[in-house]
Design a protein around this motif. Structure first.
Motif, PDB file in Angstrom:
ATOM      1  N   VAL A 192       0.861  -1.184   0.000  1.00  0.00           N
ATOM      2  CA  VAL A 192       0.000   0.000   0.000  1.00  0.00           C
ATOM      3  C   VAL A 192       0.895   1.231   0.000  1.00  0.00           C
ATOM      4  O   VAL A 192       1.635   1.474   0.953  1.00  0.00           O
ATOM      5  CB  VAL A 192      -0.926   0.016   1.225  1.00  0.00           C
ATOM      6  CG1 VAL A 192      -1.805   1.274   1.202  1.00  0.00           C
ATOM      7  CG2 VAL A 192      -1.786  -1.231   1.262  1.00  0.00           C
ATOM      8  N   THR A 205       1.246   5.547  -0.987  1.00  0.00           N
ATOM      9  CA  THR A 205       0.478   6.778  -1.134  1.00  0.00           C
ATOM     10  C   THR A 205       1.167   7.687  -2.138  1.00  0.00           C
ATOM     11  O   THR A 205       2.384   7.624  -2.318  1.00  0.00           O
ATOM     12  CB  THR A 205       0.355   7.516   0.208  1.00  0.00           C
ATOM     13  OG1 THR A 205       1.666   7.772   0.725  1.00  0.00           O
ATOM     14  CG2 THR A 205      -0.436   6.691   1.206  1.00  0.00           C
ATOM     15  N   SER A 206       0.387   8.525  -2.771  1.00  0.00           N
ATOM     16  CA  SER A 206       0.936   9.481  -3.718  1.00  0.00           C
ATOM     17  C   SER A 206       1.615  10.601  -2.951  1.00  0.00           C
ATOM     18  O   SER A 206       1.401  10.786  -1.754  1.00  0.00           O
ATOM     19  CB  SER A 206      -0.177  10.049  -4.607  1.00  0.00           C
ATOM     20  OG  SER A 206      -1.074  10.818  -3.827  1.00  0.00           O
ATOM     21  N   ARG A 232      -3.415  10.086  -1.873  1.00  0.00           N
ATOM     22  CA  ARG A 232      -4.195   8.951  -2.353  1.00  0.00           C
ATOM     23  C   ARG A 232      -3.474   7.646  -2.073  1.00  0.00           C
ATOM     24  O   ARG A 232      -2.277   7.525  -2.276  1.00  0.00           O
ATOM     25  CB  ARG A 232      -4.451   9.090  -3.858  1.00  0.00           C
ATOM     26  CG  ARG A 232      -5.329  10.271  -4.240  1.00  0.00           C
ATOM     27  CD  ARG A 232      -5.538  10.328  -5.744  1.00  0.00           C
ATOM     28  NE  ARG A 232      -6.391  11.441  -6.132  1.00  0.00           N
ATOM     29  CZ  ARG A 232      -6.683  11.742  -7.395  1.00  0.00           C
ATOM     30  NH1 ARG A 232      -6.170  11.016  -8.381  1.00  0.00           N
ATOM     31  NH2 ARG A 232      -7.462  12.759  -7.667  1.00  0.00           N
ATOM     32  N   ARG A 233      -4.198   6.682  -1.599  1.00  0.00           N
ATOM     33  CA  ARG A 233      -3.653   5.362  -1.302  1.00  0.00           C
ATOM     34  C   ARG A 233      -3.822   4.447  -2.518  1.00  0.00           C
ATOM     35  O   ARG A 233      -4.871   4.451  -3.158  1.00  0.00           O
ATOM     36  CB  ARG A 233      -4.350   4.743  -0.084  1.00  0.00           C
ATOM     37  CG  ARG A 233      -4.012   5.426   1.223  1.00  0.00           C
ATOM     38  CD  ARG A 233      -5.008   5.076   2.304  1.00  0.00           C
ATOM     39  NE  ARG A 233      -5.091   3.644   2.526  1.00  0.00           N
ATOM     40  CZ  ARG A 233      -4.348   2.967   3.396  1.00  0.00           C
ATOM     41  NH1 ARG A 233      -3.456   3.619   4.135  1.00  0.00           N
ATOM     42  NH2 ARG A 233      -4.490   1.673   3.568  1.00  0.00           N
ATOM     43  N   GLN A 234      -2.803   3.688  -2.808  1.00  0.00           N
ATOM     44  CA  GLN A 234      -2.823   2.774  -3.949  1.00  0.00           C
ATOM     45  C   GLN A 234      -2.301   1.418  -3.495  1.00  0.00           C
ATOM     46  O   GLN A 234      -1.254   1.332  -2.847  1.00  0.00           O
ATOM     47  CB  GLN A 234      -1.956   3.303  -5.092  1.00  0.00           C
ATOM     48  CG  GLN A 234      -1.825   2.328  -6.261  1.00  0.00           C
ATOM     49  CD  GLN A 234      -0.740   2.740  -7.237  1.00  0.00           C
ATOM     50  OE1 GLN A 234       0.068   3.617  -6.930  1.00  0.00           O
ATOM     51  NE2 GLN A 234      -0.698   2.114  -8.391  1.00  0.00           N
ATOM     52  N   ILE A 235      -3.029   0.377  -3.807  1.00  0.00           N
ATOM     53  CA  ILE A 235      -2.596  -0.984  -3.495  1.00  0.00           C
ATOM     54  C   ILE A 235      -1.886  -1.554  -4.718  1.00  0.00           C
ATOM     55  O   ILE A 235      -2.453  -1.610  -5.809  1.00  0.00           O
ATOM     56  CB  ILE A 235      -3.786  -1.876  -3.103  1.00  0.00           C
ATOM     57  CG1 ILE A 235      -4.477  -1.321  -1.853  1.00  0.00           C
ATOM     58  CG2 ILE A 235      -3.319  -3.307  -2.858  1.00  0.00           C
ATOM     59  CD1 ILE A 235      -5.677  -2.125  -1.415  1.00  0.00           C
ATOM     60  N   VAL A 236      -0.643  -1.947  -4.545  1.00  0.00           N
ATOM     61  CA  VAL A 236       0.151  -2.529  -5.630  1.00  0.00           C
ATOM     62  C   VAL A 236       0.080  -4.044  -5.502  1.00  0.00           C
ATOM     63  O   VAL A 236       0.658  -4.613  -4.570  1.00  0.00           O
ATOM     64  CB  VAL A 236       1.614  -2.050  -5.563  1.00  0.00           C
ATOM     65  CG1 VAL A 236       2.430  -2.648  -6.692  1.00  0.00           C
ATOM     66  CG2 VAL A 236       1.675  -0.528  -5.593  1.00  0.00           C
ATOM     67  N   ARG A 242       7.379   4.396  -7.869  1.00  0.00           N
ATOM     68  CA  ARG A 242       5.925   4.416  -8.034  1.00  0.00           C
ATOM     69  C   ARG A 242       5.496   4.765  -9.450  1.00  0.00           C
ATOM     70  O   ARG A 242       4.438   4.341  -9.912  1.00  0.00           O
ATOM     71  CB  ARG A 242       5.317   5.418  -7.042  1.00  0.00           C
ATOM     72  CG  ARG A 242       3.809   5.361  -6.929  1.00  0.00           C
ATOM     73  CD  ARG A 242       3.327   6.231  -5.780  1.00  0.00           C
ATOM     74  NE  ARG A 242       3.787   7.607  -5.926  1.00  0.00           N
ATOM     75  CZ  ARG A 242       3.148   8.518  -6.654  1.00  0.00           C
ATOM     76  NH1 ARG A 242       2.047   8.190  -7.307  1.00  0.00           N
ATOM     77  NH2 ARG A 242       3.607   9.750  -6.736  1.00  0.00           N
ATOM     78  N   ASN A 243       6.294   5.531 -10.182  1.00  0.00           N
ATOM     79  CA  ASN A 243       5.960   5.947 -11.547  1.00  0.00           C
ATOM     80  C   ASN A 243       6.927   5.324 -12.533  1.00  0.00           C
ATOM     81  O   ASN A 243       8.111   5.143 -12.231  1.00  0.00           O
ATOM     82  CB  ASN A 243       6.010   7.468 -11.691  1.00  0.00           C
ATOM     83  CG  ASN A 243       4.905   8.159 -10.927  1.00  0.00           C
ATOM     84  OD1 ASN A 243       4.045   7.494 -10.360  1.00  0.00           O
ATOM     85  ND2 ASN A 243       4.929   9.468 -10.899  1.00  0.00           N
ATOM     86  N   THR A 263       9.081  10.162  -6.173  1.00  0.00           N
ATOM     87  CA  THR A 263       8.157   9.072  -6.499  1.00  0.00           C
ATOM     88  C   THR A 263       8.688   7.714  -6.045  1.00  0.00           C
ATOM     89  O   THR A 263       8.080   6.698  -6.338  1.00  0.00           O
ATOM     90  CB  THR A 263       7.889   9.030  -8.013  1.00  0.00           C
ATOM     91  OG1 THR A 263       9.130   8.855  -8.715  1.00  0.00           O
ATOM     92  CG2 THR A 263       7.223  10.304  -8.484  1.00  0.00           C
TER      93      THR A 263
END
Length: 222
Positions: free
Chosen positions: A102, A104-105, A111-115, A136-137, A148
């Motif tokens: 998990v 975050t940006s 914003r939370r993002q699950i990878v 992340r990017n 990132t």
């Protein structure tokens, strides 16, 4: 004389008729997006899901794929974290698969993002812990490459934590995880803990003490 588009009369294309019952022409095959041709890649190796290691050439990689081919070949195929457990690029950069992370940006909205799964570069490994760098990017420019990135820690039970970017919080979390080392837990806080530099040193000190403790004579010998 300049002809404008649409100024010429339309002429219906001639239809070529084949023999009766002849099947329609097969459309041209589309290019496989997982394949691409390139120059000679970097020497390396990869570990497949059956835990066997294979030598190969590595053309490039992103967070969710790596392009591999046999030595001497020029056509590379994309392999994904579900197919490759880890890969090594000479002279020794190792990339491992991480799952269910998990992140975050870096924006104000957090914003939370699950990878589900991705490749992350290994920075340190010892005493059951693996320190990793996750980008992340895909393809960030030089100005964004650090903002990132996320520092990950895989624990002995396999779970992956995202280490805080704040130095004080990162140090506190690491000392909590490594609390079985009394000498390490009692170290006074430094004036400034830098996670990307000092987390590796903290884990290395913990690993060294674990090794020295395991090699220490237990006594009772003759």
């Amino acid at each position: 004389m300049v002809l404008l588009a649409g100024s010429l009369p339309r002429v219906a294309p001639a239809q070529r008729q084949g023999p009766a019952g002849f099947p329609p022409p097969t459309p041209a095959p589309t290019e496989d997006p997982a394949l691409h041709r390139g120059s000679r890649g970097l020497s390396g190796s990869f570990q497949s899901t059956d835990n066997t290691w294979h030598p190969g050439q590595i053309q490039g990689w992103t967070r969710d794929r790596v392009y591999l081919t046999d030595a001497g070949a020029r056509t590379y195929r994309a392999y994904f974290p579900a197919q490759v457990k880890r890969f090594v690029v000479a002279p020794g950069d190792t990339f491992n698969v991480v799952r269910d992370v998990v992140v975050t940006s870096g924006t104000m909205f957090r914003r939370r993002q699950i990878v589900p799964e991705a490749f992350a570069q290994q920075l340190f490994r010892g005493a059951g812990y693996t320190l990793l760098s996750y980008q992340r990017n895909d393809g960030p420019d030089n100005l964004l490459s650090w903002t990132t990135r996320r520092l990950l820690l895989r624990q002995p039970d396999g779970t992956v934590l995202v280490l805080p970017a704040n130095g004080r919080k990162c140090r506190q979390l690491l000392l909590t995880l490594l609390r079985d080392d009394a000498a390490l837990a009692g170290t006074p806080p430094t004036s400034r803990f830098r996670p990307w530099r000092d987390a590796r040193q903290l884990l290395a000190a913990y690993t060294d003490r674990k090794i020295n403790l395991a090699l220490r004579p237990t006594g009772g010998g003759q």
